[in-house]
Design a protein around this motif. Structure first.
Motif, short mmCIF file in Angstrom:
data_model
loop_
_atom_site.label_atom_id
_atom_site.label_comp_id
_atom_site.label_asym_id
_atom_site.label_seq_id
_atom_site.Cartn_x
_atom_site.Cartn_y
_atom_site.Cartn_z
N CYS A 92 9.05 7.84 6.25
CA CYS A 92 8.43 7.52 4.96
C CYS A 92 8.69 8.68 4.00
O CYS A 92 7.89 9.63 3.90
N GLU A 107 3.21 2.72 -3.96
CA GLU A 107 2.31 1.56 -3.92
C GLU A 107 2.77 0.51 -4.92
O GLU A 107 3.13 0.83 -6.05
N PRO A 129 7.02 7.32 -0.51
CA PRO A 129 6.01 6.25 -0.54
C PRO A 129 5.69 5.82 -1.96
O PRO A 129 5.64 6.64 -2.87
N ASP A 184 3.06 5.32 3.51
CA ASP A 184 2.24 6.41 4.06
C ASP A 184 0.79 5.99 4.30
O ASP A 184 -0.07 6.82 4.55
N VAL A 185 0.53 4.67 4.22
CA VAL A 185 -0.82 4.14 4.43
C VAL A 185 -0.76 3.11 5.56
O VAL A 185 0.17 2.31 5.65
N ASN A 186 -1.75 3.13 6.44
CA ASN A 186 -1.75 2.20 7.57
C ASN A 186 -2.33 0.85 7.16
O ASN A 186 -2.67 0.62 6.00
N ASN A 188 0.80 -1.22 0.00
CA ASN A 188 0.00 0.00 0.00
C ASN A 188 0.83 1.27 0.00
O ASN A 188 0.30 2.36 -0.27
N GLU A 239 -5.76 3.39 5.09
CA GLU A 239 -6.02 4.82 5.27
C GLU A 239 -4.70 5.60 5.27
O GLU A 239 -3.71 5.17 5.85
N TYR A 240 -4.72 6.76 4.67
CA TYR A 240 -3.53 7.60 4.61
C TYR A 240 -3.21 8.14 6.01
O TYR A 240 -4.08 8.69 6.69
N ASP A 241 -1.95 7.96 6.47
CA ASP A 241 -1.56 8.46 7.79
C ASP A 241 -0.20 9.15 7.78
O ASP A 241 0.38 9.42 8.83
N ASN A 242 0.32 9.40 6.59
CA ASN A 242 1.59 10.12 6.44
C ASN A 242 2.77 9.41 7.12
O ASN A 242 3.69 10.03 7.63
#
Length: 275
Positions: free
Chosen positions: A220, A225, A223, A187-189, A184, A193-196
């Motif tokens: 990060c 994907e 990032p 920067d995605v949990n 993912n 979800e995006y969490d920087n």
């Protein structure tokens, strides 16, 4: 060769090992431990002399017979024990070498003999499998660096880090976060979800908590994907490395244990020494 004598020596060996382990954390060896060590060494020396004179002949069968390697081993341990602790700067190493006496307990406990014989008998096949695993780790490590180094520099930033990460995958130790991060993006949990980079920071034990948005504190940095690449990479490695090759290692050891049991039974029947 009586069982009582062997078990008595085995009890002394275990006691000596316990004392050595208990005193290992001391900066200086206590007086009582030094006295006990001398007493143990005296027992080993007496045992060695008794066996030597009991088997004394013109062929020196003590060092040429069936148990020759055990006798050479015993002699080496006794000679090491005669070196004074304060005579050389390598005294701590000498104390550790004396712990090798614990392996003599293998002669007393028969199941330990089976384990030792099985490991020795399977060493050749195990080396080939280990070499094959190294090639697999190397190939996947190079691929992992090429695919995930920018997104996940902590786990795939270099070939060494990548191979250590693959070892974690091979034993299936908490591998899902590794997949999530590289599939993912860092920067995605785990919930998509995006969490920087907060989730990524928690995985690599970074102090970043998302409040500081500077590039320096956020691990990060780039990032990326890679769902398809991560799916193929992780699934194929787990199938081949964690299931096939690890199962092959276990199968080789199990087969060697069975062969060792048969070997011990045959040698007992022929009244030959197991070692």
């Amino acid at each position: 060769n009586s069982r009582e004598f062997e078990f008595g020596i085995g009890a002394i060996i275990v006691t000596a090992g316990v004392v050595s382990g208990f005193t290992a954390s001391f900066s200086e060896e206590p007086v009582w431990a030094n006295a006990l060590e001398k007493a143990f060494l005296t027992c080993y020396g007496i045992e060695l002399l008794l066996k030597f004179f009991a088997k004394l002949d013109k062929h020196v069968s003590f060092y040429t017979g069936h148990d020759r390697w055990w006798h050479v081993y015993d002699t080496f341990i006794v000679v090491i024990g005669l070196i004074p602790n304060d005579l050389t700067p390598a005294a701590p190493a000498m104390r550790l070498l004396r712990l090798l006496l614990l392996f003599r307990f293998v002669r007393v406990v028969k199941p330990l003999q089976i384990v030792l014989l099985s490991l020795a008998g399977s060493m050749g096949a195990l080396l080939y499998v280990v070499f094959l695993m190294f090639l697999l780790f190397f190939a996947y490590g190079v691929a992992g660096v090429g695919l995930f180094a920018k997104n996940d520099p902590f786990h795939f930033g270099s070939l060494g880090r990548a191979m250590l990460t693959l070892l974690q995958l091979a034993i299936l130790d908490d591998w899902m976060p590794l997949y999530d991060i590289n599939a993912n993006g860092c920067d995605v949990n785990e919930y998509g979800e995006y969490d920087n980079g907060v989730y990524y920071a928690s995985i690599i034990d970074s102090a970043y908590d998302g409040t500081d948005t500077s590039v320096v504190s956020n691990p990060c940095i780039k990032p990326a994907e890679a769902k398809v690449a991560a799916l193929f990479f992780f699934s194929s490695f787990i199938i081949v490395g964690a299931m096939v090759l690890i199962s092959a290692l276990i199968g080789i050891v199990i087969t060697s244990v069975q062969n060792a049991k048969e070997s011990i039974t045959i040698r007992k029947t022929s009244k030959a020494s197991i070692f």
